[in-house]
Design a protein around this motif. Structure first.
Motif, PDB file in Angstrom:
ATOM      1  N   THR A 146       0.794  -1.234   0.000  1.00  0.00           N
ATOM      2  CA  THR A 146       0.000   0.000   0.000  1.00  0.00           C
ATOM      3  C   THR A 146       0.821   1.276   0.000  1.00  0.00           C
ATOM      4  OG1 THR A 146      -0.175   0.033   2.426  1.00  0.00           O
ATOM      5  CG2 THR A 146      -1.885  -1.164   1.205  1.00  0.00           C
ATOM      6  N   HIS A 147       2.170   1.148   0.081  1.00  0.00           N
ATOM      7  CA  HIS A 147       2.986   2.368   0.111  1.00  0.00           C
ATOM      8  C   HIS A 147       4.392   2.047  -0.377  1.00  0.00           C
ATOM      9  CE1 HIS A 147       3.434   6.515   2.006  1.00  0.00           C
ATOM     10  NE2 HIS A 147       4.665   6.230   1.582  1.00  0.00           N
ATOM     11  N   THR A 148       4.713   2.514  -1.578  1.00  0.00           N
ATOM     12  CA  THR A 148       6.042   2.280  -2.131  1.00  0.00           C
ATOM     13  C   THR A 148       6.474   3.483  -2.961  1.00  0.00           C
ATOM     14  OG1 THR A 148       7.410   0.682  -3.335  1.00  0.00           O
ATOM     15  CG2 THR A 148       5.201   1.101  -4.215  1.00  0.00           C
ATOM     16  N   HIS A 149       7.778   3.541  -3.238  1.00  0.00           N
ATOM     17  CA  HIS A 149       8.342   4.637  -4.033  1.00  0.00           C
ATOM     18  C   HIS A 149       9.223   4.033  -5.128  1.00  0.00           C
ATOM     19  CE1 HIS A 149       7.004   7.630  -1.061  1.00  0.00           C
ATOM     20  NE2 HIS A 149       7.439   6.796  -0.128  1.00  0.00           N
ATOM     21  N   LEU A 150       8.597   3.324  -6.040  1.00  0.00           N
ATOM     22  CA  LEU A 150       9.347   2.635  -7.093  1.00  0.00           C
ATOM     23  C   LEU A 150       9.937   3.590  -8.124  1.00  0.00           C
ATOM     24  CD1 LEU A 150       6.895  -0.352  -7.606  1.00  0.00           C
ATOM     25  CD2 LEU A 150       9.165  -0.449  -6.545  1.00  0.00           C
ATOM     26  N   ASP A 151       9.529   4.855  -8.078  1.00  0.00           N
ATOM     27  CA  ASP A 151      10.109   5.857  -8.973  1.00  0.00           C
ATOM     28  C   ASP A 151      11.387   6.467  -8.410  1.00  0.00           C
ATOM     29  OD1 ASP A 151       8.423   6.909  -6.957  1.00  0.00           O
ATOM     30  OD2 ASP A 151       8.377   8.850  -7.964  1.00  0.00           O
ATOM     31  N   ALA A 152      11.793   6.070  -7.204  1.00  0.00           N
ATOM     32  CA  ALA A 152      12.995   6.622  -6.572  1.00  0.00           C
ATOM     33  C   ALA A 152      14.235   6.299  -7.405  1.00  0.00           C
ATOM     34  CB  ALA A 152      13.147   6.060  -5.160  1.00  0.00           C
ATOM     35  N   ASP A 190       7.287   0.844   1.913  1.00  0.00           N
ATOM     36  CA  ASP A 190       7.943   2.155   1.880  1.00  0.00           C
ATOM     37  C   ASP A 190       9.276   2.050   1.128  1.00  0.00           C
ATOM     38  OD1 ASP A 190       7.958   4.892   2.301  1.00  0.00           O
ATOM     39  OD2 ASP A 190       8.957   4.779   4.242  1.00  0.00           O
ATOM     40  N   ALA A 191       9.359   1.070   0.231  1.00  0.00           N
ATOM     41  CA  ALA A 191      10.575   0.898  -0.576  1.00  0.00           C
ATOM     42  C   ALA A 191      10.918   2.208  -1.300  1.00  0.00           C
ATOM     43  CB  ALA A 191      10.354  -0.211  -1.604  1.00  0.00           C
ATOM     44  N   PRO A 192      12.214   2.548  -1.341  1.00  0.00           N
ATOM     45  CA  PRO A 192      13.412   1.761  -0.990  1.00  0.00           C
ATOM     46  C   PRO A 192      13.846   1.868   0.472  1.00  0.00           C
ATOM     47  CG  PRO A 192      14.091   3.824  -1.978  1.00  0.00           C
ATOM     48  CD  PRO A 192      12.568   3.821  -1.996  1.00  0.00           C
ATOM     49  N   TYR A 193      12.980   2.392   1.337  1.00  0.00           N
ATOM     50  CA  TYR A 193      13.349   2.626   2.734  1.00  0.00           C
ATOM     51  C   TYR A 193      12.791   1.530   3.644  1.00  0.00           C
ATOM     52  CZ  TYR A 193      13.483   7.008   0.169  1.00  0.00           C
ATOM     53  OH  TYR A 193      13.697   7.951  -0.811  1.00  0.00           O
ATOM     54  N   LEU A 194      13.214   1.533   4.911  1.00  0.00           N
ATOM     55  CA  LEU A 194      12.675   0.658   5.962  1.00  0.00           C
ATOM     56  C   LEU A 194      12.660  -0.824   5.571  1.00  0.00           C
ATOM     57  CD1 LEU A 194       9.708   2.878   7.229  1.00  0.00           C
ATOM     58  CD2 LEU A 194      11.981   2.637   8.219  1.00  0.00           C
ATOM     59  N   THR A 195      13.772  -1.296   5.073  1.00  0.00           N
ATOM     60  CA  THR A 195      13.891  -2.676   4.611  1.00  0.00           C
ATOM     61  C   THR A 195      13.718  -3.668   5.759  1.00  0.00           C
ATOM     62  OG1 THR A 195      15.512  -1.834   3.036  1.00  0.00           O
ATOM     63  CG2 THR A 195      15.317  -4.226   3.229  1.00  0.00           C
ATOM     64  N   ARG A 233      -0.939  -5.855  -6.398  1.00  0.00           N
ATOM     65  CA  ARG A 233      -1.203  -4.422  -6.530  1.00  0.00           C
ATOM     66  C   ARG A 233      -0.266  -3.622  -5.644  1.00  0.00           C
ATOM     67  NH1 ARG A 233      -5.866  -7.124  -6.455  1.00  0.00           N
ATOM     68  NH2 ARG A 233      -7.362  -6.854  -8.176  1.00  0.00           N
ATOM     69  N   MET A 234       0.006  -2.386  -6.073  1.00  0.00           N
ATOM     70  CA  MET A 234       0.862  -1.486  -5.309  1.00  0.00           C
ATOM     71  C   MET A 234       0.317  -0.064  -5.447  1.00  0.00           C
ATOM     72  SD  MET A 234       4.420  -2.765  -7.062  1.00  0.00           S
ATOM     73  CE  MET A 234       4.500  -4.428  -7.745  1.00  0.00           C
ATOM     74  N   VAL A 235       0.539   0.744  -4.427  1.00  0.00           N
ATOM     75  CA  VAL A 235       0.265   2.176  -4.532  1.00  0.00           C
ATOM     76  C   VAL A 235       1.600   2.893  -4.441  1.00  0.00           C
ATOM     77  CG1 VAL A 235      -0.756   4.199  -3.421  1.00  0.00           C
ATOM     78  CG2 VAL A 235      -2.087   2.099  -3.625  1.00  0.00           C
ATOM     79  N   ASN A 236       1.962   3.578  -5.513  1.00  0.00           N
ATOM     80  CA  ASN A 236       3.188   4.373  -5.512  1.00  0.00           C
ATOM     81  C   ASN A 236       2.836   5.788  -5.072  1.00  0.00           C
ATOM     82  OD1 ASN A 236       6.105   3.775  -6.631  1.00  0.00           O
ATOM     83  ND2 ASN A 236       5.692   5.942  -7.017  1.00  0.00           N
ATOM     84  N   LYS A 273      19.888  -2.744   3.538  1.00  0.00           N
ATOM     85  CA  LYS A 273      19.987  -2.747   2.084  1.00  0.00           C
ATOM     86  C   LYS A 273      18.759  -2.078   1.489  1.00  0.00           C
ATOM     87  CE  LYS A 273      22.652  -7.041   2.168  1.00  0.00           C
ATOM     88  NZ  LYS A 273      22.741  -8.461   1.712  1.00  0.00           N
ATOM     89  N   ARG A 274      18.744  -1.931   0.183  1.00  0.00           N
ATOM     90  CA  ARG A 274      17.609  -1.312  -0.492  1.00  0.00           C
ATOM     91  C   ARG A 274      16.355  -2.174  -0.333  1.00  0.00           C
ATOM     92  NH1 ARG A 274      17.340  -1.194  -6.981  1.00  0.00           N
ATOM     93  NH2 ARG A 274      16.933  -3.398  -6.512  1.00  0.00           N
ATOM     94  N   ASN A 275      15.261  -1.541  -0.028  1.00  0.00           N
ATOM     95  CA  ASN A 275      13.989  -2.256   0.093  1.00  0.00           C
ATOM     96  C   ASN A 275      13.342  -2.400  -1.281  1.00  0.00           C
ATOM     97  OD1 ASN A 275      11.860  -3.547   1.312  1.00  0.00           O
ATOM     98  ND2 ASN A 275      11.109  -1.766   2.436  1.00  0.00           N
ATOM     99  N   GLU A 276      12.490  -3.411  -1.417  1.00  0.00           N
ATOM    100  CA  GLU A 276      11.751  -3.640  -2.658  1.00  0.00           C
ATOM    101  C   GLU A 276      10.301  -3.991  -2.314  1.00  0.00           C
ATOM    102  OE1 GLU A 276      13.385  -6.602  -5.195  1.00  0.00           O
ATOM    103  OE2 GLU A 276      15.400  -5.727  -5.226  1.00  0.00           O
ATOM    104  N   SER A 277       9.405  -3.747  -3.240  1.00  0.00           N
ATOM    105  CA  SER A 277       8.000  -4.057  -2.994  1.00  0.00           C
ATOM    106  C   SER A 277       7.770  -5.544  -2.750  1.00  0.00           C
ATOM    107  CB  SER A 277       7.131  -3.585  -4.169  1.00  0.00           C
ATOM    108  OG  SER A 277       6.797  -2.221  -4.018  1.00  0.00           O
TER     109      SER A 277
END
Length: 255
Positions: free
Chosen positions: A5-11, A203-208, A32-35, A215-219
């Protein structure tokens, strides 16, 4: 069937392998994902992702860290984007008293204006709250945010704060920190959250999450969050995935 429900794949952290990261998430069962686009730079890139992938949706708003950069035209821009079929929430908005980039009074003004817009448009809101529990709750109450409700993103408050947010119609979303061994409070709160108000995120790429912390977080790692949530709730991974996905679909109004 998982919903991040919360990601930043455009980072920029994903500039070298974004398509592969998204493909790995799908392989892990993320349907599903919400960017989240949160300032002048990330809102357009968020919209591009949502228009490129049918399973990626968008939340657009102005982050409290960037509050000092917001202009009148930006609120109108957000309002226009909320008419787009892939935009499902206004956010992330709120208060951040950790990073000293925008004065508190400016953050609060921008926060209030966006809640007002959400009420006008009848859109749910995604709340960013860092070291500002008391003021966030105060503003949500004063601005009648209960009329639209929304999501307390990466919830880190006490059960007392959680109850206030739940009573205002908010869902609580949990991410990587619930997998940390020393994260006693979010674990205790998650156990008490009603099943129909629980959401998961990265909250990718944060809070892995553990075991990839640092390391980098992923959805795709939302599956690790789901496994921990299932263990804490005493249910199966399939049950936690099903109920949190159902909650997200309802909260965002996705058919």
């Amino acid at each position: 069937m998982l919903f991040d429900t919360h990601t930043h794949l455009d980072a920029e952290q994903f500039d070298g392998d974004r398509e592969e990261v998204i493909a790995r998430a799908v392989e892990q069962g993320v349907t599903r994902m919400v960017n989240v686009g949160f300032n002048r730079e990330t809102i357009p890139t968020t919209m591009k992702l949502a228009e490129t992938y049918d399973f990626i949706y968008a939340a657009v708003g102005w982050h409290p860290v960037d509050a000092i950069t917001m202009r009148d035209g930006d609120l109108e821009w957000i309002a226009e984007l909320c008419q787009h079929e892939k935009v499902v929430a206004i956010g992330e908005i709120g208060l951040d008293y950790h990073w000293d980039t925008s004065p508190k009074d400016v953050q609060q003004q921008v926060f209030r204006r966006q809640i007002g817009l959400a009420r006008e448009l009848k859109m749910p809101i995604v709340i960013h709250n860092r070291d500002a529990h008391e003021d966030v709750v105060k503003i949500l109450r004063e601005e009648k945010a209960s009329e639209v409700g929304g999501i307390m993103h990466s919830f880190s408050g006490s059960w007392e704060t959680a109850k206030i947010c739940l009573n205002m119609g908010f869902h609580l979303s949990f991410g990587g920190p619930i997998t940390f061994k020393n994260a006693r409070q979010p674990k205790e709160v998650l156990v008490q959250v009603p099943d129909d108000r629980l959401l998961l995120e990265t909250d990718a790429p944060y809070l892995t999450p553990h075991p990839f912390r640092g390391k980098r977080n992923e959805s795709g790692y939302v599956k690790l969050v789901a496994e921990t949530a299932a263990e804490l709730k005493g249910v199966t991974l399939e049950e936690i995935a099903s109920l949190t996905t159902r909650n997200a679909l309802e909260r965002f109004g996705i058919r």
